[in-house]
Design an enzyme around this catalytic site. Structure first.
Site, PDB file in Angstrom:
ATOM      1  N   ARG A 103       0.748  -1.188  -0.069  1.00 27.40           N
ATOM      2  CA  ARG A 103      -0.024  -0.080   0.044  1.00 27.40           C
ATOM      3  C   ARG A 103       0.913   1.346   0.115  1.00 27.40           C
ATOM      4  O   ARG A 103       1.795   1.516   0.858  1.00 27.40           O
ATOM      5  CB  ARG A 103      -0.809   0.064   1.332  1.00 27.40           C
ATOM      6  CG  ARG A 103      -2.083   1.224   1.215  1.00 27.40           C
ATOM      7  CD  ARG A 103      -2.747   1.010   2.457  1.00 27.40           C
ATOM      8  NE  ARG A 103      -2.043   1.483   3.662  1.00 27.40           N
ATOM      9  CZ  ARG A 103      -2.745   1.747   4.795  1.00 27.40           C
ATOM     10  NH1 ARG A 103      -3.964   1.849   4.846  1.00 27.40           N
ATOM     11  NH2 ARG A 103      -2.085   2.282   5.980  1.00 27.40           N
ATOM     12  N   THR A 107      -1.120   7.656  -1.110  1.00 28.42           N
ATOM     13  CA  THR A 107      -2.428   7.444  -1.700  1.00 28.42           C
ATOM     14  C   THR A 107      -3.285   6.338  -1.213  1.00 28.42           C
ATOM     15  O   THR A 107      -4.348   6.490  -1.388  1.00 28.42           O
ATOM     16  CB  THR A 107      -2.009   7.284  -3.141  1.00 28.42           C
ATOM     17  OG1 THR A 107      -1.497   5.780  -3.357  1.00 28.42           O
ATOM     18  CG2 THR A 107      -1.329   8.191  -3.801  1.00 28.42           C
ATOM     19  N   ASP A 201      -0.047  -2.118  12.731  1.00 31.11           N
ATOM     20  CA  ASP A 201       0.732  -2.714  11.682  1.00 31.11           C
ATOM     21  C   ASP A 201       0.951  -4.120  11.609  1.00 31.11           C
ATOM     22  O   ASP A 201       1.981  -4.518  12.429  1.00 31.11           O
ATOM     23  CB  ASP A 201       1.728  -1.916  11.077  1.00 31.11           C
ATOM     24  CG  ASP A 201       2.176  -2.622   9.758  1.00 31.11           C
ATOM     25  OD1 ASP A 201       2.458  -3.555   9.347  1.00 31.11           O
ATOM     26  OD2 ASP A 201       2.106  -1.622   8.711  1.00 31.11           O
ATOM     27  N   ASP A 204       4.383  -5.481  10.694  1.00 35.56           N
ATOM     28  CA  ASP A 204       5.463  -5.008  11.436  1.00 35.56           C
ATOM     29  C   ASP A 204       5.239  -5.745  12.747  1.00 35.56           C
ATOM     30  O   ASP A 204       6.578  -6.341  13.386  1.00 35.56           O
ATOM     31  CB  ASP A 204       5.587  -3.566  11.850  1.00 35.56           C
ATOM     32  CG  ASP A 204       5.830  -2.677  10.741  1.00 35.56           C
ATOM     33  OD1 ASP A 204       6.331  -3.173   9.704  1.00 35.56           O
ATOM     34  OD2 ASP A 204       5.357  -1.366  10.718  1.00 35.56           O
TER      35      ASP A 204
END
Length: 210
Positions: A103, A107, A201, A204
């Site tokens: 991703r 944007t 995340d 992560d």
């Protein structure tokens, strides 16, 4: 589109530990595997089977086995890879393909950087693994990729989802055969596109920051 949100105390218990920022990566990975196995149980309720005759120690009987062509499990790299062991533990005869998607943090749009899938997915049941359904961009792109290869039946397993992502997928798939199995539906997305309350995340926390 069908949506199933898991409602089970074991799912909620494991999700609570996943959300905790103090949970270290090794424990996070183990919990993810256990949670995905629970979600996979729900996701495979409609898996195709075929009858088979077997001999028990007592008599002959008719049972079922996973049908052909075998289901295809597709983790979205990199975070979806952390869900793979939990899925194939429940469905060991499945084949595994891979989609690498990232991703853009500006944007929020997904880009595909790698794929390893059969060229023809006609008549295949596909199970997509993506831990976080946030904006819906990555999962939506993966679903479109599979339908473009001929898939007709796609089930996505997500640990968490935001209402925004759920709505985006629903608008995108239309009347095609798509099922979403979720560990929980959270409140919303924040300004960065993260699920709230979420768990941060997932990639992560599974593997460390790259």
């Amino acid at each position: 589109m069908r949506v199933h949100i898991a409602d089970h105390p074991l799912v909620t218990h494991k999700l609570t530990a996943l959300r905790d920022r103090r949970t270290p990566s090794p424990v996070f990975r183990q919990l993810t595997e256990e949670l995905v196995t629970l979600l996979a149980y729900e996701a495979t309720r409609s898996v195709r089977v075929e009858e088979v005759q077997i001999e028990t120690p007592v008599t002959t009987t008719i049972g079922v086995r996973i049908g052909e062509p075998r289901p295809l499990v597709v983790p979205i790299l990199r975070a979806g890879l952390g869900m793979l062991d939990g899925m194939v533990k429940l469905l060991p005869t499945a084949e595994v393909g891979f989609l690498g998607m990232a991703r853009d943090e500006e944007t929020l749009e997904p880009t595909t950087y790698a794929e390893r899938l059969p060229h023809d997915l006609s008549d295949r049941q596909c199970f997509v693994l993506d831990p976080m359904l946030a904006t819906g961009g990555s999962l939506g792109a993966a679903i479109e990729f599979l339908f473009a290869r001929g898939a007709q039946d796609v089930t996505a397993i997500c640990i968490l989802a935001a209402p925004e992502g759920l709505g985006a997928i629903e608008r995108q798939v239309g009347d095609r055969d798509v099922t979403l199995v979720l560990g929980a539906l959270d409140q919303r997305l924040d300004e960065r596109g993260y699920i709230v309350p979420g768990l941060g995340d997932a990639g992560d926390r599974l593997y460390g920051t790259v």
